[in-house]
Design a protein around this motif. Structure first.
Motif, PDB file in Angstrom:
ATOM      1  N   PHE A   1       1.112  -0.942  -0.078  1.00 31.99           N
ATOM      2  CA  PHE A   1       0.015   0.018   0.222  1.00 31.99           C
ATOM      3  C   PHE A   1       0.852   1.435  -0.227  1.00 31.99           C
ATOM      4  O   PHE A   1       1.696   1.309   1.067  1.00 31.99           O
ATOM      5  CB  PHE A   1      -1.016   0.098   1.444  1.00 31.99           C
ATOM      6  N   MET A   2       0.518   1.429  -0.751  1.00 33.24           N
ATOM      7  CA  MET A   2       1.450   3.127  -1.046  1.00 33.24           C
ATOM      8  C   MET A   2       1.364   4.368   0.016  1.00 33.24           C
ATOM      9  O   MET A   2       2.605   5.116   0.635  1.00 33.24           O
ATOM     10  CB  MET A   2       1.318   3.928  -2.399  1.00 33.24           C
ATOM     11  N   ASN A   3       0.399   4.613   0.623  1.00 39.16           N
ATOM     12  CA  ASN A   3       0.539   5.490   1.848  1.00 39.16           C
ATOM     13  C   ASN A   3       0.768   4.829   3.066  1.00 39.16           C
ATOM     14  O   ASN A   3       0.477   5.318   4.239  1.00 39.16           O
ATOM     15  CB  ASN A   3      -0.898   5.619   2.231  1.00 39.16           C
ATOM     16  N   PHE A   4       0.775   3.221   3.231  1.00 34.58           N
ATOM     17  CA  PHE A   4       1.668   3.017   4.531  1.00 34.58           C
ATOM     18  C   PHE A   4       3.142   2.546   4.921  1.00 34.58           C
ATOM     19  O   PHE A   4       3.861   2.990   3.904  1.00 34.58           O
ATOM     20  CB  PHE A   4       1.453   1.074   4.313  1.00 34.58           C
ATOM     21  N   THR A   5       3.779   3.048   5.459  1.00 36.55           N
ATOM     22  CA  THR A   5       4.784   2.923   6.361  1.00 36.55           C
ATOM     23  C   THR A   5       5.612   1.375   5.523  1.00 36.55           C
ATOM     24  O   THR A   5       4.643   0.320   6.044  1.00 36.55           O
ATOM     25  CB  THR A   5       4.975   3.309   7.395  1.00 36.55           C
ATOM     26  N   GLY A   6       6.850   0.857   6.147  1.00 37.17           N
ATOM     27  CA  GLY A   6       7.165  -0.450   6.365  1.00 37.17           C
ATOM     28  C   GLY A   6       5.977  -1.427   6.923  1.00 37.17           C
ATOM     29  O   GLY A   6       6.468  -2.170   7.146  1.00 37.17           O
ATOM     30  N   GLN A   7       5.919  -0.009   8.234  1.00 32.35           N
ATOM     31  CA  GLN A   7       6.343  -1.513   9.334  1.00 32.35           C
ATOM     32  C   GLN A   7       4.213  -1.861   8.926  1.00 32.35           C
ATOM     33  O   GLN A   7       4.557  -2.554   9.216  1.00 32.35           O
ATOM     34  CB  GLN A   7       6.246  -0.519  10.592  1.00 32.35           C
ATOM     35  N   GLU A   8       3.843  -0.725   8.227  1.00 28.81           N
ATOM     36  CA  GLU A   8       2.804  -1.445   8.262  1.00 28.81           C
ATOM     37  C   GLU A   8       2.674  -1.773   7.450  1.00 28.81           C
ATOM     38  O   GLU A   8       1.726  -3.170   7.403  1.00 28.81           O
ATOM     39  CB  GLU A   8       1.965   0.172   8.385  1.00 28.81           C
ATOM     40  N   ASN A   9       3.054  -2.239   6.614  1.00 28.05           N
ATOM     41  CA  ASN A   9       2.881  -3.540   5.337  1.00 28.05           C
ATOM     42  C   ASN A   9       3.630  -4.397   5.606  1.00 28.05           C
ATOM     43  O   ASN A   9       2.848  -5.126   5.458  1.00 28.05           O
ATOM     44  CB  ASN A   9       3.868  -2.816   4.167  1.00 28.05           C
ATOM     45  N   ALA A  10       4.986  -4.790   5.999  1.00 32.83           N
ATOM     46  CA  ALA A  10       5.307  -5.531   6.573  1.00 32.83           C
ATOM     47  C   ALA A  10       4.251  -6.406   7.924  1.00 32.83           C
ATOM     48  O   ALA A  10       4.080  -7.529   7.461  1.00 32.83           O
ATOM     49  CB  ALA A  10       6.564  -5.247   7.764  1.00 32.83           C
ATOM     50  N   GLY A  11       3.287  -5.186   9.105  1.00 37.09           N
ATOM     51  CA  GLY A  11       2.325  -6.002   9.637  1.00 37.09           C
ATOM     52  C   GLY A  11       1.394  -6.719   8.425  1.00 37.09           C
ATOM     53  O   GLY A  11       0.521  -7.596   9.060  1.00 37.09           O
ATOM     54  N   LYS A  12       1.087  -5.850   7.307  1.00 39.36           N
ATOM     55  CA  LYS A  12      -0.311  -6.631   6.574  1.00 39.36           C
ATOM     56  C   LYS A  12       0.138  -8.135   6.320  1.00 39.36           C
ATOM     57  O   LYS A  12      -0.774  -8.478   6.140  1.00 39.36           O
ATOM     58  CB  LYS A  12      -0.534  -5.773   5.900  1.00 39.36           C
ATOM     59  N   ASN A  13       1.389  -7.937   5.883  1.00 40.62           N
ATOM     60  CA  ASN A  13       1.618  -9.328   5.023  1.00 40.62           C
ATOM     61  C   ASN A  13       1.879 -10.291   6.407  1.00 40.62           C
ATOM     62  O   ASN A  13       1.449 -11.482   6.725  1.00 40.62           O
ATOM     63  CB  ASN A  13       3.260  -8.991   4.680  1.00 40.62           C
ATOM     64  N   LEU A  14       2.513  -9.529   7.823  1.00 37.80           N
ATOM     65  CA  LEU A  14       2.124 -11.095   8.476  1.00 37.80           C
ATOM     66  C   LEU A  14       0.757 -11.267   8.898  1.00 37.80           C
ATOM     67  O   LEU A  14      -0.052 -12.477   9.437  1.00 37.80           O
ATOM     68  CB  LEU A  14       2.544 -10.698   9.928  1.00 37.80           C
ATOM     69  N   PHE A  15      -0.474 -10.470   9.067  1.00 36.22           N
ATOM     70  CA  PHE A  15      -1.551 -10.471   8.913  1.00 36.22           C
ATOM     71  C   PHE A  15      -2.198 -11.536   8.052  1.00 36.22           C
ATOM     72  O   PHE A  15      -2.728 -12.290   8.046  1.00 36.22           O
ATOM     73  CB  PHE A  15      -2.706  -9.253   8.981  1.00 36.22           C
TER      74      PHE A  15
END
Length: 571
Positions: free
Chosen positions: A316-330
């Motif tokens: 997601f272009m508006n996400f931080t690296g941490q948020e995108n990593a959390g999405k992948n974990l989810f």
């Protein structure tokens, strides 16, 4: 002096007898002309009296507005004027005086803003409702559990809103649905157990956001209600919650119906929604269900990112690296070794809470939280609310988690899923939480915990907490007024004179009480085209007039101040 008496009234499904639907006036057209002044009214929520002076009279006339005693001058000036009628106090008389100072020649327009006196009570106008039925829904939301026989309508959801917040639906008038499902907490309850009329609830109050978009059609934690409609009245008929159980001395739902039938606003609302004022449990269920389904939230940072991405798996272009990593974990499923120990992969949250709705998989069983409020085991809880809007902007939880409210924070929830307890007797644990037959151990690292938490924080929106259409319509004293319209219609005060323009023919029906009248037809320049003296009602055929606008004036010869004036149009 020419005097015209005009009263403003609040129309309750009233059709003005003086409407002329075949005429469409522009901003330059005015209904009535007196001397060099034309005046007209804009009806509706922005009702105005508009006065327009002819070009030759612009500098010669003053327009003043007084209260009825002519003591209080509201404004004075020359030239065209518009007076907002809604600025006038309800049920107060006013006088608009147009004066030619050189000759002191003047005429008056007497006004009364007879809008309903509400005494400051909150008002719902049924012709100015919020949008419940056609709210925008993102194109990536592909589920809608609205039944075909109960679509959301603005009127139905409005009735549902009133029922949802009305404490009259409890036996002691202290509890409503909204008492346990609070808008500021995403329609959940910050208390572990909600307070009812006869004690507290046996389970925690579930958040209601986005119930319409859940794949699970059944409701309550234990899914005992097959539909949202069936769920809506069960708390009302619960002894502890709202008291109309009909058992052990409690009044029944039939008693509640009798109570509601005596409340004025329900007569108006049920008639508006269903065509008649009859109140039934089915009608109550349908209305509340429409309101609950209307409560939606799609303005989170997740939604902003998902709208720009081809799918949930893409960054997601508006996400931080941490948020995108959390999405992948989810999203990613975990990899397990024998014994239920995670050795790689993601955390598998999406296996039960599927994006983009983040609702519960209908095939889920319990999640290992099995203690009942007050002690003992409660193994049948297999439903959960959406994961959307479970957190406040600062990351704290709106309400405690789980059916028993036992997990107070998101961090405690992550701890639970990190190591699912093996509770003796829990034979209903979801298989996804016991890989290989052993309860899962995810071995979540501090970094993964931070990434998952960051992602879950992106699921909370903004509007759902403050949008007035989902708010409590009552004031703190339980007062509410429901009116069918807030439009202001203009009726001219005359005695025994009525004009009906037939939109399907060229006939104008002039209805007169017995007496002597003159009927004058004037052109736009007030040149007299025709004058008749009549004693009875008549039909005037516009075909005898050339094409154009004409001024029709009817005067009672026995009382010249009793007159009616209208613009008519000949084709």
């Amino acid at each position: 002096m020419r005097i015209t008496y005009i009263t403003l009234i609040l129309s309750v499904l009233t059709i003005s007898l003086y409407a002329h639907p075949e005429i469409s006036f522009s901003s330059q057209d005015y209904d009535t002309k007196t001397a060099d002044v034309w005046y007209t009214f804009n009806s509706g929520t922005n009702a105005q009296l508009n006065l327009k002076l002819s070009s030759t009279a612009m500098s010669q006339f003053e327009i003043m507005v007084f209260d009825a005693s002519l003591d209080t001058e509201l404004f004075c000036g020359a030239g065209d004027k518009s007076l907002a009628l809604t600025d006038l106090s309800p049920n107060t008389d006013y006088c608009v005086q147009v004066t030619k100072p050189v000759s002191e020649n003047h005429f008056n327009i007497n006004l009364r803003n007879a809008a309903a006196e509400t005494n400051g009570d909150p008002v719902i106008y049924l012709d100015a409702l919020p949008n419940y039925a056609n709210q925008p829904v993102p194109n990536y939301i592909n589920r809608d559990n609205t039944p075909p026989d109960n679509p959301i309508t603005d009127l139905g959801a409005t009735l549902g809103r009133v029922l949802f917040y009305d404490k009259n639906l409890s036996t002691n008038n202290t509890i409503s649905c909204g008492s346990c499902h609070l808008q500021e907490f995403a329609f959940g309850d910050p208390a572990i157990a909600s307070v009812g009329v006869n004690g507290t609830t046996g389970r925690h109050g579930m958040r209601l956001v986005n119930a319409r978009f859940a794949a699970e059609m059944r409701f309550f934690w234990d899914e005992r209600a097959n539909t949202l409609e069936a769920q809506t009245t069960q708390p009302i008929q619960d002894h502890a919650e709202m008291g109309y159980s009909g058992q052990n001395g409690d009044p029944s739902f039939a008693d509640l119906i009798v109570k509601l039938e005596a409340i004025d606003y329900y007569q108006t609302l049920f008639t508006a929604v269903y065509g008649d004022p009859t109140i039934t449990e089915d009608r109550v269920q349908r209305a509340i269900a429409q309101f609950v389904r209307s409560i939606q939230s799609f303005d989170s940072r997740y939604d902003e990112g998902r709208a720009m991405a081809p799918n949930d798996g893409a960054p997601f272009m508006n996400f931080t690296g941490q948020e995108n990593a959390g999405k992948n974990l989810f999203l990613a499923p975990p990899q397990f070794a024998p014994g239920g120990q995670r050795t790689g992969g993601g955390l598998g949250c999406a296996g039960c809470h599927q994006p983009p709705a983040f609702d519960i998989d209908p095939n889920s069983r319990n999640n290992g939280v099995v203690n009942a409020i007050g002690g003992g085991l409660d193994l049948l809880n297999t439903r959960s609310p959406t994961l959307r809007d479970m957190l406040q902007p600062d990351g704290t939880a709106h309400t405690p988690f789980m059916h028993n409210g036992a997990l107070a924070t998101l961090d405690v929830v992550i701890n639970h899923y990190n190591m699912i307890p093996n509770v003796p007797g829990n034979n209903n644990l979801d298989n996804r939480l016991r890989p290989g037959g052993a309860t899962q151990v995810l071995n979540i690292t501090p970094q993964e915990r931070g990434e998952l938490t960051a992602f879950l924080n992106t699921l909370s929106g903004i509007n759902v907490y403050t949008d007035p259409k989902w708010s409590d319509p009552f004031d703190e004293n339980g007062n509410l007024i429901v009116l069918e319209t807030n439009a202001t219609e203009v009726l001219m005060e005359t005695s025994g004179i009525s004009i009906f323009v037939n939109p399907t023919s060229s006939d104008v029906h002039i209805v007169l009480e017995s007496g002597s009248y003159t009927v004058k037809v004037l052109d736009e320049n007030e040149n007299e085209f025709q004058t008749l003296t009549v004693n009875n009602s008549l039909v005037y055929d516009l075909c005898q007039l050339p094409a154009g606008l004409f001024f029709l004036e009817i005067v009672d010869l026995n009382n010249p101040d009793n007159r009616l004036q209208r613009i008519i149009k000949a084709e």
